[in-house]
Each structure stands twice: as C-alpha cells, then as structure tokens.
Design a protein around this motif. Structure first.
Motif, PDB file in Angstrom:
ATOM      1  N   LEU A   3       1.342   4.690  -0.268  1.00 56.49           N
ATOM      2  CA  LEU A   3       0.028   4.469   0.320  1.00 56.49           C
ATOM      3  C   LEU A   3       0.099   3.268   1.254  1.00 56.49           C
ATOM      4  N   ILE A   4      -0.510   3.387   2.436  1.00 59.06           N
ATOM      5  CA  ILE A   4      -0.535   2.307   3.418  1.00 59.06           C
ATOM      6  C   ILE A   4      -1.975   1.903   3.650  1.00 59.06           C
ATOM      7  N   ASP A   5      -2.297   0.666   3.339  1.00 58.59           N
ATOM      8  CA  ASP A   5      -3.656   0.170   3.556  1.00 58.59           C
ATOM      9  C   ASP A   5      -3.827  -0.152   5.046  1.00 58.59           C
ATOM     10  N   ILE A   6      -4.773   0.501   5.699  1.00 59.30           N
ATOM     11  CA  ILE A   6      -5.009   0.271   7.131  1.00 59.30           C
ATOM     12  C   ILE A   6      -6.408  -0.314   7.356  1.00 59.30           C
ATOM     13  N   SER A   7      -6.883  -1.078   6.364  1.00 57.67           N
ATOM     14  CA  SER A   7      -8.199  -1.708   6.432  1.00 57.67           C
ATOM     15  C   SER A   7      -8.081  -3.181   6.767  1.00 57.67           C
ATOM     16  N   TYR A 182       0.132  12.023   8.602  1.00 54.25           N
ATOM     17  CA  TYR A 182      -0.231  11.381   7.345  1.00 54.25           C
ATOM     18  C   TYR A 182      -1.429  12.103   6.737  1.00 54.25           C
ATOM     19  N   ARG A 200     -12.757   1.601   3.024  1.00 50.03           N
ATOM     20  CA  ARG A 200     -11.394   1.203   2.656  1.00 50.03           C
ATOM     21  C   ARG A 200     -10.491   2.334   3.123  1.00 50.03           C
ATOM     22  N   ILE A 202      -7.014   4.183   3.988  1.00 53.39           N
ATOM     23  CA  ILE A 202      -5.603   4.212   3.621  1.00 53.39           C
ATOM     24  C   ILE A 202      -4.960   5.462   4.207  1.00 53.39           C
ATOM     25  N   ARG A 204      -1.672   8.094   3.386  1.00 54.50           N
ATOM     26  CA  ARG A 204      -0.654   8.519   2.430  1.00 54.50           C
ATOM     27  C   ARG A 204       0.477   9.170   3.222  1.00 54.50           C
TER      28      ARG A 204
END
Length: 207
Positions: A3-7, A182, A200, A202, A204
């Motif tokens: 998981l990549i947080d992009i917030s 993604y 929020r 994210i 994947r």
C-alpha cells in the motif's frame, strides 16, 4: 500487496488556499480535564490537503459529497507522469490512456515544497476532457491544489470535466509513485452538505 499512502499529512500550519479556513487541531478536553480521555477539536476547509471536489463546489445545482457514488473513488487507476510539462495537454497523455480506463492520476511534480502553498501549478487543459471521456474516464486526480490555474475564476477545467461527468481528486502526493497501473482507494466522508471532503488516498500495487 504493498500500500502506498498518497495523502498529504494534516497538521497545524499545513498550507491551504489563501484566505480559506486554516487547518486547526486542538484538544477540547485533555485526559486531565475529563478524567478519562483526550478529545480533539478540528476546524478546516473541506479543500485542505488531499480532497475531492463535489460538483456543488462550483455549481449551485451540482451534487454534494454525500450524493456521489463511492464507487468513483475506489478501483483501478492509471498514474501518468507529466513531469516537466507546463500544461497537461492532449499530446502529453494521448498515448498513455488506454480505452476503458476509469481513473487517471496525473503526476506533475510541480508542488515541490509542500510546507508552502504553490505559486504556480500545471493546469489541466479543457481540450483533453472529451478525449478522457471517450476513453471511459470517470475520475481524474492531480498532485496539485486544483485542476485549474490558481487565479482562475472561470474554472474552465472544472466545468468541462463536470459537463463530461468526470469527477475531481486534488492534492495527491505522487512524488515517489512510478507511472503505471494501481488500485486507488480515496473515500470521502459522508458529508450531506459538503462541497468537498478530505480523503485518505492510497494506492495498492497490482501483482
């Protein structure tokens, strides 16, 4: 799967639109005061950090956040790197958006110092919108506070996207995200009167 947080993180002092309600978090009660818990108090613009725009934001007759289908904000998404471009044009994306693409996130890398509100961004040109619609796009996301120039009053990109039933996600952090496919999850809050909502967001990774 990763998981990549992009917030964008939210904190006291996070840059928001000049003149808009600044972000503020404080404790209304401390554990010492209440005897049992800390209770936070939050004040902010709906367009702080990573957020969606509901059509009501720029059209009095447009839908509000709660009226939008949550399916818009979760599912397959394509990240397209347009770093170095001055505008997001048809030439810069036409070879990268496949037929059937529902969600496109544009990585511009134009907001280098996120401790400051940017002076300039890379706007989305309205000319790309019919092309996106033809490809099947229902949502675009950008790593900037807006899809239009920061001083725009006409909001041509907002309105053209709206006319083509394409929704808007802004303020993403895509600095370390590679171009590719993604799964996006960026759910808004269920705000019945909202013209926008923080999310929020994210990604994947797909394997």
């Amino acid at each position: 799967m990763k998981l990549i947080d992009i917030s964008m993180p939210l904190y006291n002092g996070v840059p928001g639109w000049p003149g808009d309600t600044p972000y503020s978090f404080d404790l209304a009660w401390t554990k010492e005061q209440s005897g049992s818990v800390n209770v936070g108090k939050l004040e902010m613009s709906a367009h702080t950090g990573t957020h969606i725009d509901a059509p009501f934001h720029f059209d009095d007759e447009g839908k509000k956040v709660y009226d939008l289908p949550i399916e818009l904000y979760t599912g397959p998404a394509t990240v397209i790197d347009v770093s170095g471009e001055q505008e997001i044009t048809l030439n810069s994306i036409k070879e990268k958006v496949k037929m059937g693409t529902k969600r496109v996130l544009f990585k511009t890398n134009c907001w280098g110092d996120r401790s400051q509100f940017p002076e300039k961004i890379v706007p989305v040109l309205p000319e790309i919108v019919p092309f996106l619609k033809n490809r099947g796009v229902e949502l675009i996301g950008v790593d900037m506070p807006s899809v239009d120039q920061l001083d725009s009053k006409e909001l041509a990109a907002h309105h053209t996207l709206y006319e083509h039933h394409i929704h808007i996600l802004e303020g993403l952090v895509l600095d370390y995200v590679a171009e590719g496919e993604y799964e996006l999850i960026a759910l808004p809050l269920p705000l019945k009167e909202g013209d926008g909502s923080p999310v929020r967001a994210i990604l994947r990774e797909l394997r």
